[in-house]
Motif scaffolding. Structure first.
Motif, PDB file in Angstrom:
ATOM      1  N   GLN A  34       5.752  -5.358 -11.113  1.00 51.01           N
ATOM      2  CA  GLN A  34       6.388  -4.669  -9.985  1.00 51.01           C
ATOM      3  C   GLN A  34       7.210  -3.506 -10.544  1.00 51.01           C
TER       4      GLN A  34
ATOM      5  N   LEU B 243       9.781  -0.275 -10.638  1.00 55.58           N
ATOM      6  CA  LEU B 243      11.019   0.208 -10.022  1.00 55.58           C
ATOM      7  C   LEU B 243      11.064   1.726 -10.188  1.00 55.58           C
TER       8      LEU B 243
ATOM      9  N   TYR C 294      10.995  -2.436 -14.873  1.00 57.27           N
ATOM     10  CA  TYR C 294      10.106  -3.138 -13.960  1.00 57.27           C
ATOM     11  C   TYR C 294      10.430  -4.623 -13.989  1.00 57.27           C
ATOM     12  N   TRP C 295       9.837  -5.342 -13.059  1.00 56.86           N
ATOM     13  CA  TRP C 295      10.015  -6.790 -13.056  1.00 56.86           C
ATOM     14  C   TRP C 295       8.657  -7.443 -12.832  1.00 56.86           C
TER      15      TRP C 295
ATOM     16  N   THR D  33      11.957 -15.098 -12.676  1.00 56.55           N
ATOM     17  CA  THR D  33      11.496 -13.726 -12.457  1.00 56.55           C
ATOM     18  C   THR D  33      11.942 -12.878 -13.646  1.00 56.55           C
TER      19      THR D  33
ATOM     20  N   VAL E 163      12.741  -9.600 -15.797  1.00 56.91           N
ATOM     21  CA  VAL E 163      13.212  -8.230 -15.588  1.00 56.91           C
ATOM     22  C   VAL E 163      13.171  -7.513 -16.937  1.00 56.91           C
TER      23      VAL E 163
ATOM     24  N   GLU F  13      18.546  -4.690 -12.829  1.00 55.79           N
ATOM     25  CA  GLU F  13      18.604  -6.079 -12.377  1.00 55.79           C
ATOM     26  C   GLU F  13      18.921  -6.150 -10.883  1.00 55.79           C
TER      27      GLU F  13
ATOM     28  N   ALA G 254      15.844  -5.157  -8.967  1.00 56.90           N
ATOM     29  CA  ALA G 254      14.834  -6.217  -9.011  1.00 56.90           C
ATOM     30  C   ALA G 254      15.192  -7.349  -8.062  1.00 56.90           C
TER      31      ALA G 254
ATOM     32  N   ALA H  30      12.751  -8.282  -5.023  1.00 60.55           N
ATOM     33  CA  ALA H  30      12.155  -9.623  -5.026  1.00 60.55           C
ATOM     34  C   ALA H  30      12.724 -10.505  -3.928  1.00 60.55           C
TER      35      ALA H  30
END
Length: 213
Positions: free
Chosen positions: A112, A114, A134-135, A144, A146, A198, A201, A205
């Motif tokens: 994912q 950012l 990104y995560w 999850t 990060v 963070e 993310a 999420a």
């Protein structure tokens, strides 16, 4: 590797010498230069962002960032791989000074991006710090992941963390082994930027702390 682009180093040098203190002169790639950078992304990958900026010596630099959705992934919105390049002007062409790559190889996870935080920022000492945040979303109870990958003076550094999805886990934040080699001001800038990553993310999420339930 060389890339024949039309970016003129003199123009960037002018930006450097006329900009106010602390300004890096970062700008989006011009159309012709963007087209040149896009040739590095094939087989389903695409250039998503391109930035130009001068380094500490006034040399023309390009940061190209792209990704691909081809392959197994948790959903059709996730990316399967990402690929960033750092280019330096050299005798009318460009040399690849560094690359950042990551790949998701399972249909249970997905990268994912950012994108608003993919950038070139002041490292805290007037030099450029390239940021690739990104995560990783995964099915199940795994944390999850990060990630913030950074480039400072052509050397890569990272801060990796995890957001727990079980009440028995903890939030983690782990700089790379070479992180302490960075000047103190750059470490401070990087850690502050990771806090933004963070937070972004968590929001993307829709994450909530299971330990608070």
């Amino acid at each position: 590797m060389r890339m024949k682009l039309r970016l003129v180093a003199l123009a960037l040098y002018t930006i450097v010498t006329t900009a106010t203190a602390g300004a890096l002169g970062v700008a989006p790639l011009q159309p012709d230069d963007r087209d040149g950078a896009a040739t590095y992304y094939t087989n389903g990958s695409q250039l998503l962002k391109g930035l130009q900026y001068p380094d500490q010596y006034g040399n023309a630099r390009i940061f190209a960032f792209g990704a691909s959705k081809n392959g197994p992934s948790i959903d059709d919105k996730s990316y399967v791989s990402l690929h960033a390049y750092g280019f330096l002007e050299d005798h009318g062409g460009y040399l690849t000074k560094w690359e950042i790559k990551d790949t998701n190889s399972t249909q249970l996870c997905g990268l994912q991006l950012l994108m608003p935080l993919v950038d070139v920022i002041d490292a805290g000492d007037g030099n450029a710090l390239v940021t690739v945040p990104y995560w990783i979303a995964c099915d199940g109870l795994d944390g999850t992941v990060v990630k913030l990958i950074m480039v400072y003076k052509d050397k890569k550094y990272a801060i990796r963390g995890s957001l727990p999805n079980q009440d028995t886990d903890e939030i983690t934040e782990t700089p790379s082994a070479n992180f302490k080699e960075l000047p103190a001001a750059v470490q401070k800038t990087a850690l502050a930027y990771y806090a933004k990553v963070e937070a972004a993310a968590k929001k993307a999420a829709d994450w909530s702390d299971p330990r608070a339930l």
